[in-house]
Design a protein around this motif. Structure first.
Motif, short mmCIF file in Angstrom:
data_model
loop_
_atom_site.label_atom_id
_atom_site.label_comp_id
_atom_site.label_asym_id
_atom_site.label_seq_id
_atom_site.Cartn_x
_atom_site.Cartn_y
_atom_site.Cartn_z
N VAL A 1 35.90 82.57 54.19
CA VAL A 1 36.39 83.62 55.09
C VAL A 1 37.89 83.41 55.28
N ILE A 2 38.67 84.45 55.07
CA ILE A 2 40.12 84.40 55.24
C ILE A 2 40.50 85.38 56.35
N LEU A 3 41.18 84.90 57.38
CA LEU A 3 41.51 85.74 58.52
C LEU A 3 42.98 85.62 58.90
N CYS A 4 43.65 86.77 59.03
CA CYS A 4 45.05 86.79 59.44
C CYS A 4 45.15 86.62 60.96
N ASN A 5 46.03 85.73 61.41
CA ASN A 5 46.20 85.52 62.85
C ASN A 5 47.63 85.71 63.33
N LYS A 6 48.54 86.07 62.39
CA LYS A 6 49.92 86.30 62.80
C LYS A 6 50.63 87.13 61.73
N ILE A 7 51.43 88.10 62.17
CA ILE A 7 52.22 88.92 61.25
C ILE A 7 53.62 89.10 61.84
N VAL A 8 54.62 88.84 61.03
CA VAL A 8 56.00 89.07 61.44
C VAL A 8 56.60 90.09 60.48
N ILE A 9 56.93 91.28 61.00
CA ILE A 9 57.54 92.32 60.18
C ILE A 9 59.06 92.18 60.23
N ASN A 10 59.70 92.32 59.09
CA ASN A 10 61.16 92.18 58.99
C ASN A 10 61.66 90.90 59.67
N PRO A 11 61.21 89.72 59.22
CA PRO A 11 61.63 88.47 59.84
C PRO A 11 63.16 88.29 59.78
N LYS A 12 63.70 87.64 60.81
CA LYS A 12 65.16 87.46 60.90
C LYS A 12 65.72 86.68 59.71
N GLU A 13 64.92 85.72 59.20
CA GLU A 13 65.41 84.91 58.08
C GLU A 13 65.35 85.66 56.75
N GLY A 14 64.79 86.88 56.80
CA GLY A 14 64.72 87.68 55.58
C GLY A 14 63.47 87.38 54.75
N ILE A 15 63.34 88.08 53.65
CA ILE A 15 62.19 87.91 52.75
C ILE A 15 62.66 87.29 51.44
N GLU A 16 62.03 86.19 51.08
CA GLU A 16 62.36 85.52 49.82
C GLU A 16 61.07 85.23 49.05
N ILE A 17 60.96 85.84 47.87
CA ILE A 17 59.77 85.64 47.03
C ILE A 17 60.20 85.07 45.69
N ASP A 18 59.83 83.83 45.44
CA ASP A 18 60.16 83.17 44.17
C ASP A 18 59.06 83.44 43.16
N VAL A 19 59.43 84.05 42.05
CA VAL A 19 58.47 84.34 41.00
C VAL A 19 58.17 83.07 40.22
N PRO A 20 56.90 82.67 40.06
CA PRO A 20 56.56 81.48 39.28
C PRO A 20 57.08 81.60 37.84
N LYS A 21 57.74 80.53 37.36
CA LYS A 21 58.33 80.58 36.01
C LYS A 21 58.09 79.31 35.19
N LYS A 22 57.69 78.22 35.85
CA LYS A 22 57.60 76.93 35.16
C LYS A 22 56.23 76.72 34.51
N GLY A 23 56.24 76.04 33.36
CA GLY A 23 54.99 75.68 32.70
C GLY A 23 54.76 76.43 31.40
N ASP A 24 53.80 75.93 30.64
CA ASP A 24 53.41 76.60 29.39
C ASP A 24 52.68 77.89 29.73
N LYS A 25 53.17 78.99 29.22
CA LYS A 25 52.61 80.30 29.55
C LYS A 25 51.25 80.51 28.87
N VAL A 26 50.24 80.82 29.69
CA VAL A 26 48.89 81.10 29.19
C VAL A 26 48.31 82.26 29.99
N SER A 27 47.32 82.92 29.39
CA SER A 27 46.61 83.98 30.11
C SER A 27 45.53 83.35 30.98
N ARG A 28 44.90 84.14 31.82
CA ARG A 28 43.80 83.63 32.65
C ARG A 28 42.70 83.03 31.77
#
Length: 278
Positions: free
Chosen positions: A221-248
């Motif tokens: 069971v996964i349940l959200c208990n907090k949401i911050v919209i437009n956080p002051k520190e901004g949004i940073e999403i690092d795209v995974p890039k390291k490792g030998d590339k394989v499919s699922r």
């Protein structure tokens, strides 16, 4: 039921108007994930009830975790929040070779991209593929989750056999072993809120007309208990890039092969160890 729906619709309209009145850059949602463990069939008669209880306490921290979902309209990254180990609790997990760890789940719904960095026995893999999409059925039920009006959706998902099952001793012979290798189906129940109009959600769940706030999948069971919209520190999403590339599929085959090797090594160790037949 009609009164509840009308109240939710009223609350939904007010809060949606409030959200649309501000510029939406993204947000950070915090989720609690809990997975139950079947202690009934664990260990059989070889383990006492007291030992089962002690084991349940030791693995509790591994079955209850905190995650954050950093999201924009198109992208998201779902990462576990690291926590300090309780003194004396170390060494309770099973480690083989270089160990096994998984990075955050990255989803780009605009480009249909899934990515994740995994470490398998000291070797890094970049699992990159298209997103897995569920055939969601939008239900009529609704409820409040915190300040958000949430609506129910369900889907059926096929689940592949858990490769780590190969490590568990079998008592039912070949028939039981083959049965555990058969794909099964499970019901996924999700609750989403159109008040946050992004097609994002925790883990690999997405594809609904609003942020997914709650998911029940099998024993988890996964349940959200907090949401911050437009956080002051901004949004940073690092795209995974390291490792030998394989499919699922390629990665699943690698995991299955490594698990089989460990199972054989573990089995030989038991047979050749103290009391074994050599």
């Amino acid at each position: 039921m009609k009164i509840q729906s009308l109240v939710l619709a009223f609350v939904f309209s007010i809060l949606t108007t409030a959200l649309s009145a501000q510029t939406f850059d993204g947000g950070i949602a915090t989720y609690q994930s809990k997975t139950s463990f079947d202690m009934e069939g664990f260990g059989g008669r070889e383990i006492s009830e007291q030992q089962k209880k002690q084991f349940a306490e030791r693995i509790k921290s591994r079955l209850e975790k905190t995650f954050t979902l950093t999201f924009t309209k198109d992208e998201s990254i779902y990462e576990e929040v690291e926590k300090l180990e309780t003194p004396g609790a170390g060494g309770g997990g099973m480690r083989f070779g270089g160990g096994f760890s998984q990075g955050g789940v990255y989803k780009n719904v605009a480009e249909n991209v899934y990515a994740r960095e995994n470490d398998l026995m000291g070797k890094n893999f970049l699992v990159k593929d298209t997103l897995s999409k569920l055939d969601w059925k939008l239900e009529k039920e609704s409820k409040m989750i915190g300040q958000y009006a949430a609506f129910k959706a369900t889907a059926i998902r096929k689940t592949d056999p858990n490769p780590w099952e190969a490590m568990r001793p079998r008592r039912g012979g070949r028939e039981e072993e083959e049965k555990t290798q058969e794909p099964t189906e499970e019901l996924i129940t999700a609750w989403y809120t159109p008040q946050i109009p992004v097609s994002q959600g925790p883990d690999e769940f997405w594809g609904l007309p609003g942020l997914v706030l709650e998911v029940t999948a099998g024993r988890t069971v996964i349940l959200c208990n907090k949401i911050v919209i437009n956080p002051k520190e901004g949004i940073e999403i690092d795209v995974p890039k390291k490792g030998d590339k394989v499919s699922r599929l390629e990665y699943e085959k690698i995991v299955a092969e490594k698990t089989k090797e460990m199972a054989e090594r573990f089995g030989n160790g038991r047979r050749n160890g103290p009391g074994g037949r050599g």
